[in-house]
Design a protein around this motif. Structure first.
Motif, PDB file in Angstrom:
ATOM      1  N   GLY A 260      24.396  11.523 -18.608  1.00 40.63           N
ATOM      2  CA  GLY A 260      24.610  11.317 -17.179  1.00 40.63           C
ATOM      3  C   GLY A 260      23.566  12.007 -16.328  1.00 40.63           C
ATOM      4  N   TRP A 261      23.176  13.215 -16.742  1.00 35.65           N
ATOM      5  CA  TRP A 261      22.174  13.978 -15.990  1.00 35.65           C
ATOM      6  C   TRP A 261      20.829  13.259 -15.993  1.00 35.65           C
ATOM      7  CZ3 TRP A 261      17.642  16.557 -17.600  1.00 35.65           C
ATOM      8  CH2 TRP A 261      17.088  17.406 -16.649  1.00 35.65           C
ATOM      9  N   VAL A 262      20.415  12.726 -17.153  1.00 37.51           N
ATOM     10  CA  VAL A 262      19.142  12.007 -17.233  1.00 37.51           C
ATOM     11  C   VAL A 262      19.185  10.757 -16.360  1.00 37.51           C
ATOM     12  CG1 VAL A 262      17.634  10.671 -18.765  1.00 37.51           C
ATOM     13  CG2 VAL A 262      18.514  12.888 -19.505  1.00 37.51           C
ATOM     14  N   SER A 263      20.322  10.046 -16.374  1.00 33.86           N
ATOM     15  CA  SER A 263      20.438   8.859 -15.529  1.00 33.86           C
ATOM     16  C   SER A 263      20.340   9.216 -14.053  1.00 33.86           C
ATOM     17  CB  SER A 263      21.784   8.160 -15.803  1.00 33.86           C
ATOM     18  OG  SER A 263      21.827   7.673 -17.129  1.00 33.86           O
ATOM     19  N   GLU A 264      20.942  10.333 -13.674  1.00 25.89           N
ATOM     20  CA  GLU A 264      20.865  10.771 -12.277  1.00 25.89           C
ATOM     21  C   GLU A 264      19.439  11.154 -11.899  1.00 25.89           C
ATOM     22  OE1 GLU A 264      23.650  13.903 -11.940  1.00 25.89           O
ATOM     23  OE2 GLU A 264      25.426  12.609 -12.093  1.00 25.89           O
ATOM     24  N   ARG A 265      18.724  11.809 -12.816  1.00 26.84           N
ATOM     25  CA  ARG A 265      17.334  12.174 -12.525  1.00 26.84           C
ATOM     26  C   ARG A 265      16.466  10.929 -12.366  1.00 26.84           C
ATOM     27  NH1 ARG A 265      16.421  16.879 -10.531  1.00 26.84           N
ATOM     28  NH2 ARG A 265      14.268  16.680 -11.228  1.00 26.84           N
ATOM     29  N   ARG A 266      16.728   9.937 -13.212  1.00 26.12           N
ATOM     30  CA  ARG A 266      15.968   8.700 -13.110  1.00 26.12           C
ATOM     31  C   ARG A 266      16.260   8.007 -11.779  1.00 26.12           C
ATOM     32  NH1 ARG A 266      15.673   3.167 -12.073  1.00 26.12           N
ATOM     33  NH2 ARG A 266      14.000   2.266 -13.317  1.00 26.12           N
ATOM     34  N   LEU A 267      17.531   7.990 -11.385  1.00 25.04           N
ATOM     35  CA  LEU A 267      17.915   7.367 -10.120  1.00 25.04           C
ATOM     36  C   LEU A 267      17.320   8.127  -8.937  1.00 25.04           C
ATOM     37  CD1 LEU A 267      19.586   5.064  -8.915  1.00 25.04           C
ATOM     38  CD2 LEU A 267      21.535   6.628  -8.825  1.00 25.04           C
ATOM     39  N   ALA A 268      17.333   9.459  -9.013  1.00 22.16           N
ATOM     40  CA  ALA A 268      16.749  10.262  -7.931  1.00 22.16           C
ATOM     41  C   ALA A 268      15.246  10.019  -7.821  1.00 22.16           C
ATOM     42  CB  ALA A 268      17.038  11.743  -8.178  1.00 22.16           C
ATOM     43  N   ALA A 269      14.579   9.911  -8.973  1.00 22.83           N
ATOM     44  CA  ALA A 269      13.138   9.635  -8.958  1.00 22.83           C
ATOM     45  C   ALA A 269      12.866   8.251  -8.365  1.00 22.83           C
ATOM     46  CB  ALA A 269      12.574   9.730 -10.374  1.00 22.83           C
ATOM     47  N   HIS A 270      13.735   7.286  -8.674  1.00 22.21           N
ATOM     48  CA  HIS A 270      13.561   5.937  -8.124  1.00 22.21           C
ATOM     49  C   HIS A 270      13.724   5.949  -6.603  1.00 22.21           C
ATOM     50  CE1 HIS A 270      13.589   1.529  -8.319  1.00 22.21           C
ATOM     51  NE2 HIS A 270      14.503   1.581  -7.383  1.00 22.21           N
TER      52      HIS A 270
ATOM     53  N   SER B 281       0.829  -1.209   0.000  1.00 25.33           N
ATOM     54  CA  SER B 281       0.000   0.000   0.000  1.00 25.33           C
ATOM     55  C   SER B 281       0.860   1.254   0.000  1.00 25.33           C
ATOM     56  CB  SER B 281      -0.934   0.002   1.210  1.00 25.33           C
ATOM     57  OG  SER B 281      -0.198   0.157   2.426  1.00 25.33           O
ATOM     58  N   VAL B 282       2.006   1.178   0.685  1.00 27.25           N
ATOM     59  CA  VAL B 282       2.947   2.300   0.665  1.00 27.25           C
ATOM     60  C   VAL B 282       3.451   2.541  -0.764  1.00 27.25           C
ATOM     61  CG1 VAL B 282       5.208   3.089   1.458  1.00 27.25           C
ATOM     62  CG2 VAL B 282       3.631   1.993   3.059  1.00 27.25           C
ATOM     63  N   LYS B 283       3.748   1.457  -1.449  1.00 29.59           N
ATOM     64  CA  LYS B 283       4.230   1.580  -2.831  1.00 29.59           C
ATOM     65  C   LYS B 283       3.112   2.105  -3.736  1.00 29.59           C
ATOM     66  CE  LYS B 283       7.062  -1.554  -4.176  1.00 29.59           C
ATOM     67  NZ  LYS B 283       7.640  -2.837  -4.640  1.00 29.59           N
ATOM     68  N   ASP B 284       1.880   1.639  -3.511  1.00 32.06           N
ATOM     69  CA  ASP B 284       0.760   2.124  -4.327  1.00 32.06           C
ATOM     70  C   ASP B 284       0.557   3.621  -4.154  1.00 32.06           C
ATOM     71  OD1 ASP B 284      -0.075   0.011  -5.797  1.00 32.06           O
ATOM     72  OD2 ASP B 284      -1.515  -0.715  -4.329  1.00 32.06           O
ATOM     73  N   ALA B 285       0.708   4.092  -2.916  1.00 37.17           N
ATOM     74  CA  ALA B 285       0.510   5.512  -2.658  1.00 37.17           C
ATOM     75  C   ALA B 285       1.522   6.365  -3.405  1.00 37.17           C
ATOM     76  CB  ALA B 285       0.597   5.793  -1.160  1.00 37.17           C
ATOM     77  N   ALA B 286       2.628   5.762  -3.780  1.00 37.59           N
ATOM     78  CA  ALA B 286       3.685   6.495  -4.494  1.00 37.59           C
ATOM     79  C   ALA B 286       3.603   6.292  -5.998  1.00 37.59           C
ATOM     80  CB  ALA B 286       5.049   6.065  -3.975  1.00 37.59           C
ATOM     81  N   THR B 287       2.439   5.910  -6.523  1.00 38.53           N
ATOM     82  CA  THR B 287       2.289   5.696  -7.970  1.00 38.53           C
ATOM     83  C   THR B 287       2.688   6.916  -8.795  1.00 38.53           C
ATOM     84  OG1 THR B 287       0.589   4.009  -7.680  1.00 38.53           O
ATOM     85  CG2 THR B 287       0.654   5.127  -9.802  1.00 38.53           C
ATOM     86  N   PRO B 288       2.295   8.146  -8.403  1.00 39.14           N
ATOM     87  CA  PRO B 288       2.760   9.299  -9.184  1.00 39.14           C
ATOM     88  C   PRO B 288       4.279   9.394  -9.267  1.00 39.14           C
ATOM     89  CG  PRO B 288       0.959   9.946  -7.722  1.00 39.14           C
ATOM     90  CD  PRO B 288       1.356   8.549  -7.339  1.00 39.14           C
ATOM     91  N   GLU B 289       4.967   9.032  -8.174  1.00 39.85           N
ATOM     92  CA  GLU B 289       6.432   9.056  -8.209  1.00 39.85           C
ATOM     93  C   GLU B 289       6.963   7.978  -9.156  1.00 39.85           C
ATOM     94  OE1 GLU B 289       8.384  11.250  -6.845  1.00 39.85           O
ATOM     95  OE2 GLU B 289       6.684  12.311  -5.991  1.00 39.85           O
ATOM     96  N   ARG B 290       6.267   6.840  -9.199  1.00 43.57           N
ATOM     97  CA  ARG B 290       6.699   5.784 -10.114  1.00 43.57           C
ATOM     98  C   ARG B 290       6.573   6.232 -11.561  1.00 43.57           C
ATOM     99  NH1 ARG B 290       3.256   0.840 -11.748  1.00 43.57           N
ATOM    100  NH2 ARG B 290       3.159   2.121 -13.610  1.00 43.57           N
ATOM    101  N   ARG B 291       5.523   7.015 -11.872  1.00 46.44           N
ATOM    102  CA  ARG B 291       5.385   7.508 -13.243  1.00 46.44           C
ATOM    103  C   ARG B 291       6.547   8.413 -13.615  1.00 46.44           C
ATOM    104  NH1 ARG B 291      -0.171   8.456 -12.233  1.00 46.44           N
ATOM    105  NH2 ARG B 291       0.146  10.694 -12.451  1.00 46.44           N
ATOM    106  N   LYS B 292       7.099   9.127 -12.635  1.00 45.78           N
ATOM    107  CA  LYS B 292       8.276   9.938 -12.919  1.00 45.78           C
ATOM    108  C   LYS B 292       9.462   9.047 -13.291  1.00 45.78           C
ATOM    109  CE  LYS B 292       7.030  13.743  -9.802  1.00 45.78           C
ATOM    110  NZ  LYS B 292       7.429  14.508  -8.585  1.00 45.78           N
ATOM    111  N   VAL B 293       9.584   7.917 -12.598  1.00 48.48           N
ATOM    112  CA  VAL B 293      10.652   6.973 -12.922  1.00 48.48           C
ATOM    113  C   VAL B 293      10.491   6.492 -14.366  1.00 48.48           C
ATOM    114  CG1 VAL B 293      11.724   4.772 -12.328  1.00 48.48           C
ATOM    115  CG2 VAL B 293      10.836   6.249 -10.519  1.00 48.48           C
ATOM    116  N   ASP B 294       9.260   6.121 -14.723  1.00 45.35           N
ATOM    117  CA  ASP B 294       9.002   5.655 -16.084  1.00 45.35           C
ATOM    118  C   ASP B 294       9.306   6.749 -17.102  1.00 45.35           C
ATOM    119  OD1 ASP B 294       8.177   3.303 -14.949  1.00 45.35           O
ATOM    120  OD2 ASP B 294       6.043   3.779 -15.048  1.00 45.35           O
TER     121      ASP B 294
END
Length: 589
Positions: free
Chosen positions: A227-237, A192-205
């Motif tokens: 490198g910057w895009v990879s860092e943003r993806r990692l930060a979003a994850h 349920s904690v992970k579900d609540a973070a669905t908007p954050e998961r869309r940022k990862v995608d």
């Protein structure tokens, strides 16, 4: 009690999804389920006969054969079950995804497509799993069958133990279910904690798509942003999973509770029958049967993969039910007027949800039958929003739009759109043939090859050319070529009866020569149809019958080009600003 009923309804809904798997698949699943339920208690009974026979020296061929047969049958059922389960999962998942697509396409407007809550529900309903587990309605439905079989088998096995020790059977069953409940509650809370973070998961995608997709590939490499895009993806994850990891560590530290319960249950299962056998109250065969039965009862405490499939996947079913509860019936209405209509905006306002101010604010505007109307204004003034209102893709927040005196909200949406031909600024580039890219503007009509070839001759030599850069034998087009093909799409639709033409930035990708020919070949080629032309290039809209300037969501100026220049207002300032660039360049040359 209410929560129990809700869980029961969810489980029944999961079983109902099996109808999508087909009759034969369901019949095989039912047969395998019967084997799974009967195998455990039968094995416990056969073990008693086998051990008693061996101890007494009696022939034990038939107990061995029966025991081997049951074990072989159960093993074969498990092997066949894996294949049948996979088929059932795919069939159910396909059916659910089809339902999600239908629910997404059903509304006549696009308001729901811009609603984050709708996207969250659609993402959960069609979720196929993004980590080690499969999170899908098919997996949940098949998992529900498995857990039902396990539960029935456990109860039957507890019944075998209850013939000797009823209280022990109830105790072991209760403890095993308690262990299962604790584990399920802990790990499902994590989900349920992970579900609540669905908007954050869309940022990862999103960042993952940016990194791997061809659309942004040019800029990422030219600007050195890999490198910057990879860092943003990692930060979003990390933002998505941070709370999950903290709570998971907390759950792992609490596993001593279930460990203690399991130890107590195991001690009872060994001690009670063992003492009875020690005092001569049980034979060796009966002792063996009790131990096998106790082990069968313990099996329900183990959270097998099907339990996670259910609790991960049932959120898909819950989301699907929520989507269906939001479903609106296809809107019908009176037929659209025939001929070229007069369209009037009367006090039309529109505000996007959550925005502090409306995009359109009390717009009064008339589009005369057969008129060439141009709409100009700076970015964000509401031009494209006005087009979407005209197409019925949005409903006005206030005011109304009249088509020959009939409120647009009262018209049949499909009938009205068959009067429209709209070229949006972000028009779709279909990975199909040139013929399809043109004729999809009026899919209900049919056109000859000669007609379509004449429209496409500036772009492709053969209308059966596949316009897909990754397709075998296909080709891609430049931005200007795609724009010309989109304009050909509009002209085709007009030839098939469209009476209102809307062109949103139709010359954005055209060169100077093609733009100069635009009015003569396109605007002049639509016959008596009304034309609404939106453009930032004021040279493109200059020949229009009337020009409307939108500013801050309102019509602030309107008239012909000469009239607006004579007024020396905002339009005149913008026109001179654009013209001065070309004048300066001409002087420099």
């Amino acid at each position: 009690m209410q929560r129990v009923m809700e869980v029961a309804r969810e489980r029944v809904a999961l079983l109902r999804l099996l109808r999508s798997a087909g009759g034969l698949t369901v019949a095989v699943l039912a047969g395998l389920a019967a084997i799974g339920v009967a195998a455990a208690p039968v094995l416990a009974i056969l073990v008693r006969h086998l051990v008693d026979a061996m101890v007494s020296g009696a022939p034990y061929l038939w107990p061995v054969a029966a025991l081997a047969g049951v074990m072989l049958l159960r093993q074969a059922g498990e092997i066949v079950g894996e294949a049948v389960d996979a088929v059932a999962r795919k069939q159910i998942d396909g059916a659910v995804r089809s339902r999600v697509r239908r629910l997404t396409l059903a509304p006549s407007d696009i308001t729901h497509l811009e609603d984050p809550a709708f996207h969250d529900l659609a993402a959960r309903a069609g979720d196929q799993g993004i980590t080690w587990r499969v999170r899908s309605p098919g997996a949940a439905s098949v998992g529900q069958v498995k857990i039902t079989v396990r539960m029935l088998a456990t109860i039957a096995t507890a019944g075998v133990l209850a013939t000797y020790f009823p209280f022990l059977a109830l105790t072991l069953l209760g403890v095993s279910l308690a262990i299962r409940w604790i584990i399920r509650r802990q790990w499902m809370y994590l989900e349920s904690v992970k579900d609540a973070a669905t908007p954050e998961r869309r940022k990862v995608d999103y960042w993952a798509d940016i990194a791997a997709g061809p659309e942004a590939g040019k800029e990422i490499r030219v600007f050195g942003l890999g490198g910057w895009v990879s860092e943003r993806r990692l930060a979003a994850h990390y933002a998505w999973m941070a709370d999950y990891w903290v709570i998971r560590r907390r759950v792992l530290r609490r596993q001593w509770t279930t460990g203690l319960l399991a130890a107590v249950a195991a001690l009872l299962a060994l001690l009670v029958p063992g003492l009875a056998a020690l005092h001569g109250e049980l034979s060796v065969g009966e002792l063996s049967s009790c131990l096998v039965a106790a082990w069968g009862v313990f099996a329900i405490s183990v959270m097998g993969p099907e339990a996670f499939d259910i609790d991960y996947g049932r959120t898909s079913v819950t989301a699907l039910r929520a989507l269906e509860s939001r479903r609106s019936s296809p809107r019908t209405g009176v037929p659209a007027p025939g001929g070229v209509p007069e369209i009037r905006f009367e006090g039309v306002s529109f505000a996007y949800p959550g925005m502090p101010r409306p995009v359109l604010d009390g717009v009064d505007l008339t589009i005369g039958a057969g008129e060439r109307l141009a709409i100009v204004g700076i970015s964000g003034s509401g031009k494209t929003t006005l087009v979407k209102l005209l197409a019925g893709l949005y409903q006005p927040t206030s005011g109304r739009i009249l088509v020959d005196g009939v409120d647009l909200c009262d018209l049949d949406p499909q009938g009205w759109r068959r009067q429209l031909s709209v070229l949006f600024q972000d028009f779709v580039r279909y990975p199909l043939t040139a013929r399809d890219n043109i004729t999809l503007a009026a899919p209900e009509a049919s056109g000859s090859d000669e007609e379509i070839s004449a429209l496409a001759r500036e772009v492709v030599d053969r209308i059966d050319t596949v316009l897909w850069r990754t397709g075998t034998g296909g080709r891609d087009l430049s931005g200007g070529q795609w724009q010309k093909l989109a304009i050909a799409r509009v002209r085709y639709a007009v030839s098939k009866g469209r009476r209102v033409v809307v062109l949103d930035e139709p010359t954005a990708h055209l060169d100077v020569r093609a733009e100069a020919e635009f009015h003569e070949r396109v605007i002049g080629g639509v016959g008596s149809a009304s034309v609404v032309l939106i453009s930032h290039r004021l040279s493109t809209v200059r020949p229009a019958d009337r020009i409307v300037l939108l500013r801050d969501g309102r019509v602030t100026e309107q008239g012909s080009h000469d009239e607006l220049m004579a007024e020396d207002g905002e339009y005149a300032r913008l026109f001179r600003l654009q013209a001065s660039r070309f004048t300066s360049e001409g002087a420099a040359r």
